[in-house]
Design an enzyme around this catalytic site. Structure first.
Site: not given
Length: 372
Positions: A80-81
């Site tokens: 998800c970064q």
């Protein structure tokens, strides 16, 4: 009934184990980070006697979908970064990790499982760029593949977990499954019922106090007018109990700030000190973020962080695992209890569909015998 599951972006397995404990059998998984996969495999082996079902150092983009076993469902949360608010650049689907949402879609398209579950950070929905470039196209393409799709942002706090953690969840079922349930007037997929409604707002939470302030905790608990289970103290307040559990370890204190930060001061970027009688901010240990114990001059331990993620005490990391990796695994995981609640609702749909099919088969067999 038991249903098989393949796990993509498996991590340390918090999402996987929520399914494994509620009637699903995780038979295959893949994880890029070796220590994450090792922790997942180790706990699968000790809990279910499964050996090395999670591929280590596995790049899902290089896996031919023909090599993934056909399973009832596929679950996973792509990294998800690239969507995270904490990422200054936040490139979304243009980033190397952000693009992995499309690989998840491609695997669903090829394998065509009966159901899937997709998880990611809240900013996939809240940030307009990510919503229009990733989330909305993703939902539309899942529908085009023949799935009835359900989308919601869920916060762990609403489900009795003492942590403010909002995440995007997408659940999809083959359209024929949901149509069959509707035709038979049976409840289609239903999200887990929250225990509390907007608890952050409806309750008056205590304010920040000086570190070291003495409180008669038993009396305090008797008199609070909000749910005790939503407090940090409810899961990490018993030091004697925690000391008997594995992974009750942390980094050695090294700064004066371990003594100076007030209890409940969680507004700063790092060195946030939890309040024993409030909920925790999102468990996120990385990028120099440090969460301090409410009443002791140290960071939280791995076990305390696991408990804030609602992970059962039977789960543990191997002793030789680096501390930094342990904390990262806890931070990256889906809150176990929420995973379990979602798995229960998904299983109910599959069970109802299976029962309808069995009934129809029995009727057809009886009709055939009657004709003969």
């Amino acid at each position: 009934m038991t249903y098989t599951v393949a796990s993509l972006f498996s991590g340390a397995g918090f999402l996987d184990f929520g399914f494994s404990e509620t009637g699903f059998d995780v038979v295959w998984g893949i994880e890029l980070v070796a220590q994450f996969a090792s922790a997942n495999n180790d706990n699968h082996q000790r809990r279910y006697n499964h050996n090395q079902i999670i591929i280590q150092n596995g790049d899902i983009t290089e896996v031919n979908p023909q090599d993934i076993p056909r399973t009832t469902g596929i679950i996973g949360g792509p990294p998800c970064q690239d969507f995270s608010i904490g990422n200054a650049n936040s490139p979304g689907v243009d980033g190397d990790r952000g693009k992995l949402v499309w690989d998840f879609l491609r695997k669903i398209n090829f394998l065509k499982p009966k159901f899937f579950l997709f998880e990611n950070v809240e900013s996939l929905y809240k940030t307009r760029k990510h919503r229009t470039e990733a989330l909305e196209p993703l939902l539309e393409q899942f529908k085009e593949l023949g799935y009835e799709v359900y989308f919601r942002v869920l916060n762990t706090l609403d489900f009795g977990i003492p942590q403010d953690r909002s995440r995007v969840f997408i659940v999809g079922f083959k359209k024929e499954i949901i149509d069959t349930l509707k035709d038979n007037e049976i409840q289609e997929f239903k999200w887990p019922d929250p225990i509390y409604t907007i608890p952050k707002s409806v309750y008056e939470w205590p304010s920040t106090i000086d570190f070291g302030t003495e409180i008669n905790e038993e009396e305090y608990i008797r008199n609070i007018d909000y749910p005790y289970e939503l407090t940090v103290h409810s899961v990490i307040g018993n030091e004697e109990e925690l000391s008997s559990l594995p992974n009750h370890i942390s980094f050695r204190p090294y700064s004066a700030r371990f003594h100076n930060v007030p209890e409940g001061d969680v507004k700063r970027k790092s060195f946030k000190r939890l309040h024993r009688f409030r909920f925790s901010p999102t468990v996120a240990y990385g990028n120099n973020e440090v969460h301090l114990h409410p009443t002791l001059p140290r960071r939280l331990t791995v076990r305390e962080a696991l408990r804030l993620q609602s992970v059962p005490d039977w789960y543990s990391f191997e002793k030789e695992t680096p501390l930094g990796k342990m904390f990262k695994m806890v931070s990256n995981g889906v809150a176990y209890k929420l995973s379990e609640l979602l798995a229960i609702q998904i299983k109910e749909v599959l069970d109802n569909y299976s029962n309808i099919q069995d009934t129809q088969i029995n009727k057809a067999n009886k009709a055939t015998l009657t004709v003969k």
